[in-house]
Design a protein around this motif. Structure first.
Motif, PDB file in Angstrom:
ATOM      1  N   GLU A   1      46.412 -49.311  12.682  1.00  0.00           N
ATOM      2  CA  GLU A   1      47.651 -48.884  13.321  1.00  0.00           C
ATOM      3  C   GLU A   1      48.136 -47.545  12.776  1.00  0.00           C
ATOM      4  O   GLU A   1      48.539 -46.652  13.545  1.00  0.00           O
ATOM      5  N   VAL A   2      48.114 -47.383  11.454  1.00  0.00           N
ATOM      6  CA  VAL A   2      48.629 -46.147  10.868  1.00  0.00           C
ATOM      7  C   VAL A   2      47.695 -44.980  11.168  1.00  0.00           C
ATOM      8  O   VAL A   2      48.147 -43.840  11.362  1.00  0.00           O
ATOM      9  N   LEU A   3      46.393 -45.239  11.223  1.00  0.00           N
ATOM     10  CA  LEU A   3      45.454 -44.177  11.581  1.00  0.00           C
ATOM     11  C   LEU A   3      45.658 -43.738  13.027  1.00  0.00           C
ATOM     12  O   LEU A   3      45.625 -42.543  13.339  1.00  0.00           O
ATOM     13  N   GLU A   4      45.877 -44.696  13.914  1.00  0.00           N
ATOM     14  CA  GLU A   4      46.135 -44.362  15.315  1.00  0.00           C
ATOM     15  C   GLU A   4      47.407 -43.517  15.440  1.00  0.00           C
ATOM     16  O   GLU A   4      47.462 -42.570  16.229  1.00  0.00           O
ATOM     17  N   ALA A   5      48.431 -43.861  14.640  1.00  0.00           N
ATOM     18  CA  ALA A   5      49.684 -43.105  14.679  1.00  0.00           C
ATOM     19  C   ALA A   5      49.480 -41.659  14.237  1.00  0.00           C
ATOM     20  O   ALA A   5      50.209 -40.759  14.673  1.00  0.00           O
ATOM     21  N   ALA A   6      48.488 -41.447  13.361  1.00  0.00           N
ATOM     22  CA  ALA A   6      48.202 -40.095  12.874  1.00  0.00           C
ATOM     23  C   ALA A   6      47.063 -39.435  13.651  1.00  0.00           C
ATOM     24  O   ALA A   6      46.602 -38.354  13.270  1.00  0.00           O
ATOM     25  N   SER A   7      46.622 -40.093  14.743  1.00  0.00           N
ATOM     26  CA  SER A   7      45.512 -39.582  15.572  1.00  0.00           C
ATOM     27  C   SER A   7      44.238 -39.390  14.746  1.00  0.00           C
ATOM     28  O   SER A   7      43.534 -38.376  14.866  1.00  0.00           O
ATOM     29  N   LEU A   8      43.957 -40.385  13.899  1.00  0.00           N
ATOM     30  CA  LEU A   8      42.771 -40.371  13.047  1.00  0.00           C
ATOM     31  C   LEU A   8      41.952 -41.632  13.283  1.00  0.00           C
ATOM     32  O   LEU A   8      42.432 -42.589  13.882  1.00  0.00           O
ATOM     33  N   SER A   9      40.728 -41.628  12.778  1.00  0.00           N
ATOM     34  CA  SER A   9      39.876 -42.816  12.800  1.00  0.00           C
ATOM     35  C   SER A   9      39.412 -43.114  11.387  1.00  0.00           C
ATOM     36  O   SER A   9      39.600 -42.296  10.466  1.00  0.00           O
ATOM     37  N   THR A  10      38.784 -44.256  11.186  1.00  0.00           N
ATOM     38  CA  THR A  10      38.282 -44.607   9.845  1.00  0.00           C
ATOM     39  C   THR A  10      37.267 -43.584   9.357  1.00  0.00           C
ATOM     40  O   THR A  10      37.123 -43.366   8.152  1.00  0.00           O
ATOM     41  N   ALA A  11      36.562 -42.938  10.265  1.00  0.00           N
ATOM     42  CA  ALA A  11      35.573 -41.932   9.878  1.00  0.00           C
ATOM     43  C   ALA A  11      36.233 -40.715   9.233  1.00  0.00           C
ATOM     44  O   ALA A  11      35.585 -39.977   8.470  1.00  0.00           O
ATOM     45  N   ASP A  12      37.507 -40.479   9.530  1.00  0.00           N
ATOM     46  CA  ASP A  12      38.225 -39.325   8.969  1.00  0.00           C
ATOM     47  C   ASP A  12      38.712 -39.576   7.546  1.00  0.00           C
ATOM     48  O   ASP A  12      39.053 -38.629   6.831  1.00  0.00           O
ATOM     49  N   VAL A  13      38.761 -40.830   7.148  1.00  0.00           N
ATOM     50  CA  VAL A  13      39.380 -41.207   5.872  1.00  0.00           C
ATOM     51  C   VAL A  13      38.425 -40.949   4.714  1.00  0.00           C
ATOM     52  O   VAL A  13      37.268 -41.374   4.732  1.00  0.00           O
ATOM     53  N   ASP A  14      38.932 -40.264   3.697  1.00  0.00           N
ATOM     54  CA  ASP A  14      38.137 -40.052   2.491  1.00  0.00           C
ATOM     55  C   ASP A  14      38.271 -41.217   1.519  1.00  0.00           C
ATOM     56  O   ASP A  14      37.289 -41.636   0.908  1.00  0.00           O
ATOM     57  N   TRP A  15      39.503 -41.729   1.387  1.00  0.00           N
ATOM     58  CA  TRP A  15      39.743 -42.813   0.423  1.00  0.00           C
ATOM     59  C   TRP A  15      40.781 -43.784   0.968  1.00  0.00           C
ATOM     60  O   TRP A  15      41.761 -43.373   1.576  1.00  0.00           O
ATOM     61  N   VAL A  16      40.551 -45.067   0.697  1.00  0.00           N
ATOM     62  CA  VAL A  16      41.558 -46.099   0.907  1.00  0.00           C
ATOM     63  C   VAL A  16      41.999 -46.593  -0.460  1.00  0.00           C
ATOM     64  O   VAL A  16      41.161 -46.956  -1.299  1.00  0.00           O
ATOM     65  N   VAL A  17      43.307 -46.578  -0.686  1.00  0.00           N
ATOM     66  CA  VAL A  17      43.868 -47.088  -1.948  1.00  0.00           C
ATOM     67  C   VAL A  17      44.686 -48.323  -1.590  1.00  0.00           C
ATOM     68  O   VAL A  17      45.846 -48.225  -1.190  1.00  0.00           O
ATOM     69  N   PRO A  18      44.082 -49.506  -1.721  1.00  0.00           N
ATOM     70  CA  PRO A  18      44.761 -50.729  -1.302  1.00  0.00           C
ATOM     71  C   PRO A  18      45.494 -51.409  -2.447  1.00  0.00           C
ATOM     72  O   PRO A  18      45.272 -51.104  -3.628  1.00  0.00           O
ATOM     73  N   HIS A  19      46.352 -52.331  -2.075  1.00  0.00           N
ATOM     74  CA  HIS A  19      46.959 -53.229  -3.054  1.00  0.00           C
ATOM     75  C   HIS A  19      45.856 -53.972  -3.788  1.00  0.00           C
ATOM     76  O   HIS A  19      44.951 -54.532  -3.164  1.00  0.00           O
ATOM     77  N   GLN A  20      45.943 -53.993  -5.109  1.00  0.00           N
ATOM     78  CA  GLN A  20      44.884 -54.576  -5.933  1.00  0.00           C
ATOM     79  C   GLN A  20      45.190 -56.049  -6.235  1.00  0.00           C
ATOM     80  O   GLN A  20      45.598 -56.418  -7.328  1.00  0.00           O
ATOM     81  N   ALA A  21      44.959 -56.894  -5.232  1.00  0.00           N
ATOM     82  CA  ALA A  21      45.244 -58.317  -5.403  1.00  0.00           C
ATOM     83  C   ALA A  21      44.005 -59.101  -5.810  1.00  0.00           C
ATOM     84  O   ALA A  21      44.055 -59.970  -6.681  1.00  0.00           O
ATOM     85  N   ASN A  22      42.893 -58.807  -5.158  1.00  0.00           N
ATOM     86  CA  ASN A  22      41.694 -59.625  -5.319  1.00  0.00           C
ATOM     87  C   ASN A  22      40.528 -58.809  -4.769  1.00  0.00           C
ATOM     88  O   ASN A  22      40.586 -58.310  -3.646  1.00  0.00           O
ATOM     89  N   ALA A  23      39.456 -58.692  -5.556  1.00  0.00           N
ATOM     90  CA  ALA A  23      38.308 -57.903  -5.113  1.00  0.00           C
ATOM     91  C   ALA A  23      37.702 -58.458  -3.829  1.00  0.00           C
ATOM     92  O   ALA A  23      37.206 -57.699  -2.990  1.00  0.00           O
TER      93      ALA A  23
END
Length: 323
Positions: free
Chosen positions: A232-254
């Motif tokens: 959803e947030v990528l669509e809002a920014a007119s981006l795709s997963t291929a454009d993303v260099d890094w995802v920094v997620p909540h560190q709950a569980n590997a």
């Protein structure tokens, strides 16, 4: 040209005491193998008697200010995300303000548990772009060890204490390639309160209470919600997963991080993971991981970064920024 909230610097702070799984197994009915297999966690930091949410937040803020090349007096907004404030009131953000020696600025707490930092970033971003402030400290800080039931091995092994902070500045930048926050998306669904909560509160029991969680149900919701909000947030920014260099997620569980990456078709190498050393630090986990990845050189200027988290409530959200 457009107005954006630009990330100037990051910082973090951890309690002095580091507790490995082996040490934890001396007092809790568990083992290093059991914890690692189910969560990926190998160690966590636990606050001492003289370490509080506000003291950790202050230390992280000072490090972020140093990285940004700024002084405390340059800040006119502090938003602190926490589920473990020093006191019921006043807001722990005002204690950070006082610790930093800032005589007057806007300072308040945000409570959205593990999603708190994303909520705080979104609030600060809107205030900066709207002209209510020029520079903001956005902090996630927790002392979850204070609300754990240390006799419940299914939850007490999962969490740690710590703080992370970022400095944002309102800037006019190039719309196409300029740095700054590109989009935010937040959600909440209070119907799932019983899956992850603390069994106490000032208006109900008058006690602090302890954390309670139904892990398998939370796991299932986390994978679905995190992958959905990232799209959803990528669509809002007119981006795709291929454009993303890094995802920094909540560190709950590997396992949650791996499952989310697979669902999105993301390479695991593009997902920043620090859960093995920090465990789940709730609102502090995303800024802690972000600071780690910037300081070790993985995330560099110009990279597109997605931050995402889900927590009790349920609440969840994501932000995409160009660093």
């Amino acid at each position: 040209m457009t107005i954006r909230s630009v990330l100037l610097g990051t910082g973090s702070a951890l309690p002095v005491r580091r507790v490995t799984n082996a040490e934890l197994a001396e007092t809790v009915d568990t083992s290093d193998e059991w914890i690692v297999e189910r969560t990926g966690i190998r160690a966590r930091h636990v606050a001492g008697d003289d370490e509080t949410t506000s003291s950790l937040a202050t230390a992280a803020a000072r490090n972020a200010l140093a990285a940004a090349g700024l002084e405390p007096g340059d800040i006119d907004l502090i938003v602190l995300a926490t589920a473990t404030p020093d006191q019921t009131f006043p807001a722990s953000a005002t204690k950070v303000q006082a610790n930093l020696g800032i005589n007057d600025c806007v300072a308040f707490d945000v409570a959205a548990v593990c999603s708190g930092f994303l909520y705080a970033v979104t609030v600060a971003d809107n205030m900066l772009r709207g002209g209510a402030a020029r520079r903001a400290l956005v902090i996630g800080a927790e002392t979850f060890s204070r609300i754990l039931d240390w006799e419940d091995r299914t939850t007490c092994v999962l969490f740690g204490d710590g703080a992370g902070a970022i400095v944002l500045e309102r800037q006019e930048v190039d719309e196409a390639n300029g740095a700054g926050i590109l989009a935010n998306r937040l959600h909440a669904d209070g119907r799932h309160n019983e899956l992850l909560y603390v069994d106490g509160g000032p208006s109900t029991t008058g006690t602090v209470g302890k954390l309670r969680m139904r892990g398998q149900e939370v796991f299932r919701h986390a994978v679905v919600n995190l992958s959905s909000v990232l799209r959803e947030v990528l669509e809002a920014a007119s981006l795709s997963t291929a454009d993303v260099d890094w995802v920094v997620p909540h560190q709950a569980n590997a396992r949650i991080l791996d499952a989310t990456a697979r669902k999105l078709g993301l390479e695991r190498e593009r997902v920043v993971m620090t859960v093995d050393q920090h465990a789940n630090t709730s609102a502090a986990s995303v800024p802690l991981a972000l600071d780690t990845a910037i300081r070790d050189g993985r995330i560099v200027r110009g990279d597109l970064v997605v931050l995402e988290a889900m927590g009790g409530g349920f609440t969840w959200g994501a932000s995409v920024l160009r660093y």
